[in-house]
Design a protein around this motif. Structure first.
Motif, PDB file in Angstrom:
ATOM      1  N   ARG A  95       0.835  -1.209   0.000  1.00 35.13           N
ATOM      2  CA  ARG A  95       0.000   0.000   0.000  1.00 35.13           C
ATOM      3  C   ARG A  95       0.870   1.260   0.000  1.00 35.13           C
ATOM      4  O   ARG A  95       0.564   2.233  -0.697  1.00 35.13           O
ATOM      5  N   ARG A  96       1.939   1.222   0.782  1.00 38.03           N
ATOM      6  CA  ARG A  96       2.808   2.404   0.873  1.00 38.03           C
ATOM      7  C   ARG A  96       3.485   2.693  -0.463  1.00 38.03           C
ATOM      8  O   ARG A  96       3.568   3.854  -0.889  1.00 38.03           O
ATOM      9  N   VAL A  97       3.972   1.655  -1.139  1.00 43.01           N
ATOM     10  CA  VAL A  97       4.626   1.848  -2.437  1.00 43.01           C
ATOM     11  C   VAL A  97       3.682   2.536  -3.415  1.00 43.01           C
ATOM     12  O   VAL A  97       4.041   3.526  -4.069  1.00 43.01           O
ATOM     13  N   PHE A  98       2.451   2.046  -3.509  1.00 42.60           N
ATOM     14  CA  PHE A  98       1.507   2.591  -4.482  1.00 42.60           C
ATOM     15  C   PHE A  98       1.023   3.983  -4.071  1.00 42.60           C
ATOM     16  O   PHE A  98       0.919   4.883  -4.917  1.00 42.60           O
ATOM     17  N   GLN A  99       0.749   4.168  -2.808  1.00 47.17           N
ATOM     18  CA  GLN A  99       0.263   5.478  -2.366  1.00 47.17           C
ATOM     19  C   GLN A  99       1.330   6.543  -2.535  1.00 47.17           C
ATOM     20  O   GLN A  99       1.046   7.642  -3.047  1.00 47.17           O
ATOM     21  N   GLU A 100       2.558   6.257  -2.115  1.00 43.21           N
ATOM     22  CA  GLU A 100       3.624   7.247  -2.249  1.00 43.21           C
ATOM     23  C   GLU A 100       3.944   7.527  -3.707  1.00 43.21           C
ATOM     24  O   GLU A 100       4.242   8.675  -4.080  1.00 43.21           O
ATOM     25  N   THR A 101       3.891   6.504  -4.545  1.00 40.60           N
ATOM     26  CA  THR A 101       4.138   6.714  -5.980  1.00 40.60           C
ATOM     27  C   THR A 101       3.057   7.601  -6.579  1.00 40.60           C
ATOM     28  O   THR A 101       3.349   8.534  -7.336  1.00 40.60           O
ATOM     29  N   ASN A 102       1.820   7.323  -6.250  1.00 38.77           N
ATOM     30  CA  ASN A 102       0.722   8.141  -6.770  1.00 38.77           C
ATOM     31  C   ASN A 102       0.782   9.572  -6.239  1.00 38.77           C
ATOM     32  O   ASN A 102       0.555  10.529  -6.993  1.00 38.77           O
ATOM     33  N   ASP A 103       1.114   9.724  -4.961  1.00 36.29           N
ATOM     34  CA  ASP A 103       1.224  11.072  -4.386  1.00 36.29           C
ATOM     35  C   ASP A 103       2.343  11.866  -5.057  1.00 36.29           C
ATOM     36  O   ASP A 103       2.205  13.068  -5.316  1.00 36.29           O
ATOM     37  N   ARG A 104       3.449  11.198  -5.342  1.00 41.16           N
ATOM     38  CA  ARG A 104       4.611  11.870  -5.910  1.00 41.16           C
ATOM     39  C   ARG A 104       4.446  12.161  -7.401  1.00 41.16           C
ATOM     40  O   ARG A 104       4.824  13.234  -7.884  1.00 41.16           O
ATOM     41  N   CYS A 105       3.888  11.209  -8.126  1.00 40.33           N
ATOM     42  CA  CYS A 105       3.816  11.319  -9.595  1.00 40.33           C
ATOM     43  C   CYS A 105       2.433  11.717 -10.114  1.00 40.33           C
ATOM     44  O   CYS A 105       2.283  12.065 -11.280  1.00 40.33           O
ATOM     45  N   GLY A 106       1.435  11.610  -9.258  1.00 46.51           N
ATOM     46  CA  GLY A 106       0.089  11.977  -9.663  1.00 46.51           C
ATOM     47  C   GLY A 106      -0.651  10.917 -10.449  1.00 46.51           C
ATOM     48  O   GLY A 106      -1.790  11.127 -10.879  1.00 46.51           O
ATOM     49  N   LYS A 107      -0.029   9.749 -10.640  1.00 47.30           N
ATOM     50  CA  LYS A 107      -0.654   8.688 -11.442  1.00 47.30           C
ATOM     51  C   LYS A 107       0.195   7.434 -11.340  1.00 47.30           C
ATOM     52  O   LYS A 107       1.367   7.484 -10.947  1.00 47.30           O
ATOM     53  N   ILE A 108      -0.407   6.315 -11.695  1.00 44.68           N
ATOM     54  CA  ILE A 108       0.306   5.055 -11.896  1.00 44.68           C
ATOM     55  C   ILE A 108      -0.190   4.492 -13.217  1.00 44.68           C
ATOM     56  O   ILE A 108      -1.354   4.099 -13.340  1.00 44.68           O
ATOM     57  N   ASP A 109       0.667   4.494 -14.211  1.00 43.98           N
ATOM     58  CA  ASP A 109       0.273   4.073 -15.559  1.00 43.98           C
ATOM     59  C   ASP A 109       0.439   2.576 -15.785  1.00 43.98           C
ATOM     60  O   ASP A 109      -0.265   2.002 -16.627  1.00 43.98           O
ATOM     61  N   GLY A 110       1.401   1.970 -15.091  1.00 41.01           N
ATOM     62  CA  GLY A 110       1.675   0.567 -15.374  1.00 41.01           C
ATOM     63  C   GLY A 110       2.233  -0.185 -14.187  1.00 41.01           C
ATOM     64  O   GLY A 110       2.826   0.408 -13.278  1.00 41.01           O
ATOM     65  N   LEU A 111       2.026  -1.483 -14.211  1.00 38.31           N
ATOM     66  CA  LEU A 111       2.582  -2.396 -13.215  1.00 38.31           C
ATOM     67  C   LEU A 111       3.145  -3.602 -13.938  1.00 38.31           C
ATOM     68  O   LEU A 111       2.462  -4.196 -14.787  1.00 38.31           O
ATOM     69  N   VAL A 112       4.383  -3.948 -13.613  1.00 38.90           N
ATOM     70  CA  VAL A 112       5.003  -5.175 -14.132  1.00 38.90           C
ATOM     71  C   VAL A 112       5.330  -6.070 -12.945  1.00 38.90           C
ATOM     72  O   VAL A 112       6.124  -5.689 -12.081  1.00 38.90           O
ATOM     73  N   ASN A 113       4.730  -7.246 -12.901  1.00 38.98           N
ATOM     74  CA  ASN A 113       5.047  -8.211 -11.856  1.00 38.98           C
ATOM     75  C   ASN A 113       6.043  -9.226 -12.403  1.00 38.98           C
ATOM     76  O   ASN A 113       5.664 -10.250 -12.990  1.00 38.98           O
ATOM     77  N   ALA A 114       7.325  -8.910 -12.214  1.00 39.42           N
ATOM     78  CA  ALA A 114       8.394  -9.820 -12.627  1.00 39.42           C
ATOM     79  C   ALA A 114       8.903 -10.646 -11.458  1.00 39.42           C
ATOM     80  O   ALA A 114       9.751 -11.527 -11.646  1.00 39.42           O
ATOM     81  N   ALA A 115       8.425 -10.362 -10.253  1.00 38.31           N
ATOM     82  CA  ALA A 115       8.838 -11.125  -9.075  1.00 38.31           C
ATOM     83  C   ALA A 115       8.337 -12.557  -9.181  1.00 38.31           C
ATOM     84  O   ALA A 115       7.213 -12.806  -9.632  1.00 38.31           O
ATOM     85  N   GLY A 116       9.157 -13.506  -8.773  1.00 39.77           N
ATOM     86  CA  GLY A 116       8.745 -14.904  -8.794  1.00 39.77           C
ATOM     87  C   GLY A 116       9.875 -15.804  -8.343  1.00 39.77           C
ATOM     88  O   GLY A 116      11.033 -15.387  -8.284  1.00 39.77           O
ATOM     89  N   ILE A 117       9.540 -17.037  -8.016  1.00 37.42           N
ATOM     90  CA  ILE A 117      10.550 -18.019  -7.629  1.00 37.42           C
ATOM     91  C   ILE A 117      10.350 -19.299  -8.422  1.00 37.42           C
ATOM     92  O   ILE A 117       9.266 -19.558  -8.954  1.00 37.42           O
ATOM     93  N   ALA A 118      11.398 -20.092  -8.481  1.00 35.91           N
ATOM     94  CA  ALA A 118      11.393 -21.353  -9.216  1.00 35.91           C
ATOM     95  C   ALA A 118      11.171 -22.519  -8.261  1.00 35.91           C
ATOM     96  O   ALA A 118      11.151 -22.366  -7.044  1.00 35.91           O
TER      97      ALA A 118
END
Length: 248
Positions: free
Chosen positions: A64-87
């Motif tokens: 929540r903090r990552v998204f809220q602070e990003t939106n507060d700072r940049c005024g928008k969130i245009d994209g999300l890439v979920n590259a996190a993962g494990i094998a």
């Protein structure tokens, strides 16, 4: 591809495919937010359009903090890439522990749920956005011994398709990329115990690719950036195989 001035959050950004996505996005003029448990590789980039968050993406408060602070700072969130993962290390199902199963489901699926839930909130408010979830060609063409991994990546594709139809009326696109065998440190973690990984790269992984070579993180990153871009504005609910033909 037109991602200039877009604000993109990338999970799993500290290595492999995620790091390649960060580099290409920055080269294309995007504002990038890189998230991972570690940040040593990200710290070496030194770019004014890169923000870094180090933390556990299974922690709801952190997400929540990552998204809220990003939106507060940049005024928008245009994209999300979920590259996190494990094998998963290849092994017979009777040897797979509940802990292994749950860990794969947490990182390969629960993380997607938490980040996509936050992304949807901000993207719906702006009536635009693009989400790209990295799954695996193993979800299309499984290999023996990877049953928990395959289940998690198949779930990632199904989840993405469901989200694509849910968010379509909000002009938010959701797509999946299925990478084939990619020359990263993660590749060796798929090999069975005791297997010579360099030998396996040539005799197992590379031979499974009809085009005759392992993919690079940059191959995957280029496809992800296309799906984020305005050039893909009518692509949603798709599963793009970037696999050198392995899924055929």
């Amino acid at each position: 591809m037109d991602v200039k001035q877009k604000t993109i959050i990338v999970t799993g950004a500290n290595g492999g495919m995620g790091l390649a996505v960060v580099h290409q996005l920055l080269n294309e003029g995007a504002q990038v937010v890189g998230c991972d448990l570690n940040r040593d590789q990200l710290d070496s980039i030194q770019h004014h359009q890169l923000s870094i968050y180090e933390g556990n993406l299974l922690d709801e408060d952190f997400v929540r903090r990552v998204f809220q602070e990003t939106n507060d700072r940049c005024g928008k969130i245009d994209g999300l890439v979920n590259a996190a993962g494990i094998a998963q290390q290849a092994e017979p199902i009777e040897n797979v522990s509940v802990e292994t199963w749950e860990n794969l489901m947490d990182i390969n699926m629960k993380l997607l749920f938490l980040t996509c839930r936050e992304a949807a909130k901000y993207m719906k408010a702006k009536q635009r956005g693009s989400i790209v979830n990295v799954a695996s060609i193993s979800a299309v063409r499984p290999r023996p011994g990877l049953q928990a991994y395959v289940a998690s990546k198949g779930g990632a594709e199904s989840f993405s398709r469901a989200l694509a139809i849910e968010l379509a009326e909000n002009n938010v696109r959701v797509n999946t990329v299925h990478p084939g065998p990619c020359d990263t440190t993660m590749l060796e973690k798929f090999a069975a115990e005791g297997v010579d990984i360099e030998k396996a790269k040539d005799e197992t992984f590379k031979k499974s690719v009809p085009l005759g070579k392992l993919l690079t993180p940059e191959n995957i990153a280029s496809s992800i950036i296309f799906l984020l871009s305005d050039q893909a504005d009518m692509v949603t609910g798709a599963a793009l195989n970037v696999d050198g033909g392995r899924g055929i």
